[in-house]
Design an enzyme around this catalytic site. Sequence first.
Site, PDB file in Angstrom:
ATOM      1  N   PRO A 129       1.891  -7.550  -4.833  1.00  0.00           N
ATOM      2  CA  PRO A 129       2.683  -8.325  -3.416  1.00  0.00           C
ATOM      3  C   PRO A 129       4.069  -8.929  -3.680  1.00  0.00           C
ATOM      4  CG  PRO A 129       2.134 -10.081  -4.682  1.00  0.00           C
ATOM      5  CD  PRO A 129       1.588  -8.731  -5.555  1.00  0.00           C
ATOM      6  N   CYS A 130       5.291  -7.667  -3.847  1.00  0.00           N
ATOM      7  CA  CYS A 130       6.409  -7.838  -3.715  1.00  0.00           C
ATOM      8  C   CYS A 130       6.887  -8.583  -2.152  1.00  0.00           C
ATOM      9  CB  CYS A 130       7.075  -5.941  -3.708  1.00  0.00           C
ATOM     10  SG  CYS A 130       6.492  -4.734  -2.271  1.00  0.00           S
TER      11      CYS A 130
END
Length: 166
Positions: A129-130
């Site tokens: 989850p950047c």
Amino acid sequence: MEPTHAVLDSPIGPLTAVVIDGGLSGLYMDKQRHRPAEETFGAPTENRETFAAVAEQLDAYFAGDLTEFDLPLNMRGTPFQSRVWAALQEIPYGQTITYGELAVEIGKPSASRAVGLANGKNPISVIVPCHRVVGSTGDLTGYGGGLERKRHLLDFERKTLGAALF
């Protein structure tokens, strides 16, 4: 083993999933910055079983039923990028962290710029989850899939969490 890929539908547009040696090595949005050339994805697969778990978990995530992915990953990057990508996976669903805080988390407090670059090269969007990394003021900053998608993912996670509280 040669890479293989499949294009999966999602609420944020088509996602190209790439598997190498049984592990997910890429999940790319269309028009994504740092998206590798199509020829590196290998042949499209006829065997949907290869991508069944990826598709099922993405469907559950976008339905608001899954907050943590459990898939075999085969990410390829430098040791520094790998540290950043591992730290991204520790950011709780629906929460955000700044690039500077992430740099501190990996033991490199003065490397927020390098963390940002590694974050931008994350090959597995959504699952790693950047999108949960924000600027020092909490503002949305760069996202390989575009700020509109980043905002959508963060709003979606917060809304899902809010609904789960009641």
